[in-house]
Design a protein around this motif. Structure first.
Motif, PDB file in Angstrom:
ATOM      1  N   ARG A 110       0.830  -1.217   0.065  1.00  0.00           N
ATOM      2  CA  ARG A 110      -0.054  -0.076   0.054  1.00  0.00           C
ATOM      3  C   ARG A 110       0.802   1.274  -0.009  1.00  0.00           C
ATOM      4  NH1 ARG A 110      -4.747  -2.130   4.219  1.00  0.00           N
ATOM      5  NH2 ARG A 110      -4.883  -4.231   2.947  1.00  0.00           N
ATOM      6  N   THR A 111       0.137   2.242  -0.724  1.00  0.00           N
ATOM      7  CA  THR A 111       1.163   3.391  -1.015  1.00  0.00           C
ATOM      8  C   THR A 111       0.875   4.341   0.059  1.00  0.00           C
ATOM      9  OG1 THR A 111       1.059   2.969  -3.471  1.00  0.00           O
ATOM     10  CG2 THR A 111       1.816   5.217  -2.433  1.00  0.00           C
TER      11      THR A 111
ATOM     12  N   ARG B 188       0.745   8.011   0.490  1.00  0.00           N
ATOM     13  CA  ARG B 188       0.906   9.239  -0.455  1.00  0.00           C
ATOM     14  C   ARG B 188       1.399  10.261   0.401  1.00  0.00           C
ATOM     15  NH1 ARG B 188       0.341   8.605  -5.669  1.00  0.00           N
ATOM     16  NH2 ARG B 188       0.146   6.676  -4.863  1.00  0.00           N
TER      17      ARG B 188
ATOM     18  N   ARG C  16       4.850  12.030  -0.104  1.00  0.00           N
ATOM     19  CA  ARG C  16       5.002  12.600  -1.618  1.00  0.00           C
ATOM     20  C   ARG C  16       5.903  13.559  -1.402  1.00  0.00           C
ATOM     21  NH1 ARG C  16       0.447  13.240  -5.106  1.00  0.00           N
ATOM     22  NH2 ARG C  16      -0.055  11.135  -4.817  1.00  0.00           N
TER      23      ARG C  16
ATOM     24  N   LEU D  38     -11.820  16.461   0.332  1.00  0.00           N
ATOM     25  CA  LEU D  38     -11.811  15.441  -0.627  1.00  0.00           C
ATOM     26  C   LEU D  38     -10.232  15.097  -0.844  1.00  0.00           C
ATOM     27  CD1 LEU D  38     -13.894  14.752  -3.615  1.00  0.00           C
ATOM     28  CD2 LEU D  38     -11.627  15.370  -4.064  1.00  0.00           C
TER      29      LEU D  38
ATOM     30  N   ARG E  19      -8.556  13.947   2.399  1.00  0.00           N
ATOM     31  CA  ARG E  19      -8.603  12.742   2.861  1.00  0.00           C
ATOM     32  C   ARG E  19      -8.196  11.584   1.961  1.00  0.00           C
ATOM     33  NH1 ARG E  19     -14.725  13.751   3.011  1.00  0.00           N
ATOM     34  NH2 ARG E  19     -15.548  13.248   0.776  1.00  0.00           N
ATOM     35  N   ASN E  20      -7.961  11.613   0.653  1.00  0.00           N
ATOM     36  CA  ASN E  20      -7.777  10.678  -0.149  1.00  0.00           C
ATOM     37  C   ASN E  20      -6.074  10.594  -0.682  1.00  0.00           C
ATOM     38  OD1 ASN E  20     -10.032   9.287  -2.122  1.00  0.00           O
ATOM     39  ND2 ASN E  20     -10.766  11.390  -1.268  1.00  0.00           N
ATOM     40  N   PRO E  21      -5.877   9.263  -0.619  1.00  0.00           N
ATOM     41  CA  PRO E  21      -4.466   8.840  -1.142  1.00  0.00           C
ATOM     42  C   PRO E  21      -4.492   8.850  -2.841  1.00  0.00           C
ATOM     43  CG  PRO E  21      -5.641   6.712  -0.948  1.00  0.00           C
ATOM     44  CD  PRO E  21      -6.565   8.004  -0.447  1.00  0.00           C
ATOM     45  N   SER E  22      -5.348   9.055  -3.691  1.00  0.00           N
ATOM     46  CA  SER E  22      -5.471   9.022  -4.922  1.00  0.00           C
ATOM     47  C   SER E  22      -5.147  10.635  -5.317  1.00  0.00           C
ATOM     48  CB  SER E  22      -6.761   8.794  -5.481  1.00  0.00           C
ATOM     49  OG  SER E  22      -7.115   7.329  -5.411  1.00  0.00           O
ATOM     50  N   ARG E  23      -4.732  10.917  -6.598  1.00  0.00           N
ATOM     51  CA  ARG E  23      -4.770  12.267  -7.135  1.00  0.00           C
ATOM     52  C   ARG E  23      -5.877  12.863  -7.267  1.00  0.00           C
ATOM     53  NH1 ARG E  23       1.338  11.771  -9.015  1.00  0.00           N
ATOM     54  NH2 ARG E  23       1.943   9.977  -7.906  1.00  0.00           N
ATOM     55  N   LEU E  24      -6.663  13.390  -6.499  1.00  0.00           N
ATOM     56  CA  LEU E  24      -8.003  13.725  -6.738  1.00  0.00           C
ATOM     57  C   LEU E  24      -7.858  15.329  -6.551  1.00  0.00           C
ATOM     58  CD1 LEU E  24     -10.480  11.473  -4.743  1.00  0.00           C
ATOM     59  CD2 LEU E  24      -9.412  11.325  -7.206  1.00  0.00           C
ATOM     60  N   GLY E  25      -9.082  16.150  -7.422  1.00  0.00           N
ATOM     61  CA  GLY E  25      -9.117  17.663  -7.232  1.00  0.00           C
ATOM     62  C   GLY E  25      -7.942  18.377  -7.927  1.00  0.00           C
ATOM     63  N   VAL E  26      -7.558  17.487  -8.786  1.00  0.00           N
ATOM     64  CA  VAL E  26      -6.220  18.147  -9.541  1.00  0.00           C
ATOM     65  C   VAL E  26      -6.642  19.297 -10.499  1.00  0.00           C
ATOM     66  CG1 VAL E  26      -4.698  15.929  -9.388  1.00  0.00           C
ATOM     67  CG2 VAL E  26      -6.182  16.205 -11.169  1.00  0.00           C
TER      68      VAL E  26
ATOM     69  N   LEU F  27       4.297   4.226  -7.455  1.00  0.00           N
ATOM     70  CA  LEU F  27       4.700   5.671  -7.890  1.00  0.00           C
ATOM     71  C   LEU F  27       4.718   6.435  -6.961  1.00  0.00           C
ATOM     72  CD1 LEU F  27       4.476   6.463 -10.545  1.00  0.00           C
ATOM     73  CD2 LEU F  27       2.231   7.617 -10.568  1.00  0.00           C
TER      74      LEU F  27
END
Lengths: 453, 306
Positions: free
Chosen positions: B16-17, B19, B22, B75, B78-85, B237
């Motif tokens: 598990r990454t 994030r 980074r 959003l 709280r997210n490990p994904s690249r959201l709201g970019v 990544l």
């Protein structure tokens, strides 16, 4: 004056259909690792030449794994419509290639011969086609499928929204769903790979995505890509699934590695038809990928392209809504670099469409393969030109759960704009109503996930 | 199917990454040599002041007027994904694009570079190589990364103690960064832990271009009761420094996957290396006590093998 150097070459002899098929493949590390690849470029071309002169009848009569030994072979062979096959049995593989690329050959002509083809015939013709041959032939074929929405219609391009989360946190999954919808992504499926393959997790994910879809009236379908038996148990206990998923292999032994067989898949399909929350009629979703059989030591001495074709022969039995190859996921020992990934991606989508299944692609790569985002953007452009039914997309191309990179939500919007393609019709209408998509482009407010809060 | 081998990626869903790391890694970019940058008006040869290539800025949301700014912030947070970019037309903003390339660059460097030999010297490890001769071959031929030559085997028997209870091996695997970051803390902690269990430990070895199963070949040659290999995992990544420890009791060539135990996700943001040393030592002691490993040993591993 040129010298005909081919005369100086020693003659190449091939002892079986399996051998000539393997050696006729474009270079791939997986075939080298399996010890079935051509030893030289000269041998590769000699195999292509031998294969091109082989008749479809010979291929029909020599499946790469014997009928008696392998139920995938039986599924493929038993599905052949004999009168159609009788009409084309004496064609050579070269005849089939030239038929497919002929400007007079239409979608209807291809549809007319499709029931007479076996997966081995389709694999064979693929091996003597160049990349542009594959794009051209794929662009002629239209395979539509319908669940809640419709994919594959002419002038449309759909995308799977893949909102995976490393903790299976449904709030995170819905956040990534909001982001994707804000880019016009999600018409193929909102499909989540769970970390934990358990009935509880699968149920939570299906319920969360289903509720969100209902709340916003999204004309799409949900799916949780756990093992098929886990999904079946969740569905029997009342979980709302629009599609049932499973990974497939091209041999019975490979499917055994995945923990499935034809009986189980038949049962899953039957359950899906009766218990899925979608309108159908297409309710199955499959993923495949060249090299999967070898990685489970279940390749039976067959090359990875031919085995991939056989996956589609098996998938066809279940009239799937979606099938996609996960082309760069498996690692450099199967597909070494961007070049091999791009070739395999073109082959797979072509082969899927020629089988008559609704074919898409996860154009992707891991960090130990010799490829980068540019390679899969190239592949996406080629396959959008070819008319693939759908692509996988993840936030900014980065799947933080599966730890690999695929196309991004942005890529989806760009591909539609470049090729003037629309979302799936029901979804298209919804996107316009939500103010995300207008006149073939994203609107000013698109890209903002808080539209859906 | 789930195989504890760094070359098997198809179902590796446990790495598990984290994030949040980074921003720390962005320092790396500053190390790049910018002295050769040129100015066009000086015929391309003169020096020119260019903006700093470092990226210690926070990624901007890229969304100019969100419908709900607070919701957007939550959003992203709280997210490990690249959201709201956000976006530039149908493409990512330049900052988002370059940040992605930077993270991929770090991952690629971890895969393609060799471990610093000075580090191996400092840790006093005997270095050998598998049948692999260079990185390209390493990536394409996992089979060669699992075997050593006869000469290497002979030299190992000369340089290392034969017949130890425990043979400790380290290998670059798919991330040299994982070894460089974790091994200086992990190895001493592991040795201390094994000593605390009164286990007899052989001469530690470093294997270049190793796959997990090279421990079977080495363990067999050195007649060890039990082998552990500390090996760099395929980088994500956002995390290029994750390391795993694979263990086998009764190492022999061709030992099945089911006989292997694993402790994974060893890095500062996961299981910290010092802590991992003790955890691995405890697991090895348990293996020695029961004379078993992998499926035969624990319920945890049963889940892992599925």
């Amino acid at each position: 004056m040129s010298t005909p150097i081919t005369d100086a070459e020693p003659p190449h002899r091939f002892d079986s259909i399996r051998e000539v098929l393997a050696k006729a493949s474009e270079e791939k590390t997986g075939d080298q690792l399996a010890g079935v690849a051509a030893d030289s470029e000269a041998e590769r071309v000699a195999a292509k030449r031998a294969l091109s002169a082989t008749t479809l009848e010979t291929l029909r009569e020599h499946p790469v794994v014997p009928y008696e030994d392998d139920e995938v072979t039986r599924v493929i062979q038993d599905a052949v419509r004999e009168p159609v096959y009788d009409r084309i049995g004496d064609w050579t593989v070269a005849d089939l290639r030239e038929f497919l690329v002929d400007e007079r050959t239409t979608e209807r002509d291809i549809r007319a011969i499709r029931p007479g083809l076996t997966s081995e015939m389709i694999a064979a013709v693929t091996k003597i086609m160049s990349n542009m041959d594959l794009v051209l032939a794929t662009s002629k074929m239209e395979v539509t499928a319908r669940c809640n929405g419709t994919v594959g219609g002419e002038g449309t391009l759909a995308f799977r929204l893949q909102p995976n989360d490393p903790a299976d946190d449904v709030e995170h999954i819905i956040d990534a769903t909001r982001e994707g919808l804000a880019y016009g992504v999600g018409d193929a499926v909102i499909g989540v790979n769970p970390v934990e393959d358990g009935v509880g997790t699968v149920t939570d994910i299906l319920e969360a995505t289903h509720e969100f879809i209902e709340e916003w009236g999204v004309p799409t379908q949900n799916c949780c890509l756990a093992h098929v038996t886990t999904q079946m148990e969740a569905i029997r206990e009342g979980a709302p699934a629009d599609l049932v998923f499973q990974s497939l292999a091209g041999t019975a032994a490979g499917n055994d590695e995945f923990g499935v067989d034809v009986d189980l898949l038949d049962t899953a399909h039957d359950l899906a038809k009766r218990r899925c929350t979608s309108s159908g009629p297409n309710v199955m979703y499959f993923e495949t990928g060249q090299g999967a059989e070898l990685s489970g030591d279940a390749h039976e001495g067959v090359d990875q392209l031919t085995l991939e074709a056989r996956c589609y022969g098996l998938a066809k039995r279940y009239d799937p809504f979606l099938v996609n190859t996960v082309v760069g996921f498996i690692g450099p020992e199967y597909l070494y670099d961007g070049r091999q990934v791009i070739r395999a991606g073109l082959e797979d989508v072509f082969m899927g469409q020629l089988h008559g299944i609704s074919m898409g692609i996860d154009a992707c790569y891991t960090n130990h393969i010799q490829a980068d985002q540019n390679d899969i953007e190239n592949l996406a452009v080629l396959l959008a030109a070819a008319g693939a039914n759908f692509f996988i997309t993840v936030p900014m191309g980065d799947d933080v759960m599966l730890n690999y990179q695929s196309n991004s939500y942005h890529d989806a919007a760009a591909l539609r704009q470049i090729f003037d393609l629309d979302p799936a019709p029901e979804f298209h209408e919804w996107l316009e109503r939500m103010g995300v998509w207008r006149d073939g482009k994203l609107t000013a407010q698109a890209g903002d996930p808080t539209i859906f809060t | 199917m789930h195989t504890p081998d760094t070359d098997r990626t198809d179902t590796n869903r446990t790495d598990r990454t984290n994030r949040t790391e980074r921003t720390d890694r962005t320092e790396r970019t500053d190390r790049t040599d910018r002295s050769n940058r040129t100015a066009t008006h000086a015929g391309g040869s003169g020096p020119v002041a260019l903006p700093d290539g470092g990226t210690d800025r926070e990624p901007p949301s890229g969304i100019r007027s969100p419908r709900d700014a607070d919701a957007l912030e939550r959003l992203i947070e709280r997210n490990p994904s690249r959201l709201g970019v956000g976006r530039a037309g149908p493409r990512p903003t330049t900052e988002t694009l370059l940040r992605f390339r930077q993270d991929h660059g770090l991952a690629r460097d971890a895969v393609l570079t060799m471990v610093d030999p000075a580090l191996i010297d400092d840790l006093d490890l005997v270095t050998v190589r598998t049948l692999v001769t260079e990185k390209d071959e390493y990536l394409a031929r996992p089979d060669l990364g699992r075997e050593i030559s006869e000469e290497t085997a002979t030299s190992l028997r000369e340089q290392c103690r034969v017949g130890p209870q425990i043979q400790v091996i380290a290998s670059d695997g798919l991330s040299s960064t994982a070894i460089e970051t974790n091994l200086p803390d992990l190895l001493p902690a592991l040795m201390d832990g094994l000593a605390a269990h009164d286990l007899d430990v052989g001469t530690p070895i470093f294997v270049e271009f190793g796959r997990v199963d090279v421990m079977d070949a080495i363990g067999e040659e050195l007649e060890a009761d039990c082998c552990v290999i500390l090996i760099g995992e395929r980088p994500g990544l956002g995390s290029a420094d994750s390391l795993s420890a694979y263990m086998v009791y009764g190492p022999e060539r061709g030992a099945p996957t089911a006989k292997k135990s694993v402790i994974s996700n060893i890095h500062a943001g996961g299981l910290p290396p010092v802590e991992a040393g003790a955890t691995i030592a405890d697991r090895i002691a348990e293996m020695c006590e029961h004379q078993a490993s992998g499926l035969e040993l624990t319920e945890d591993d049963r889940e892992f093998q599925k």
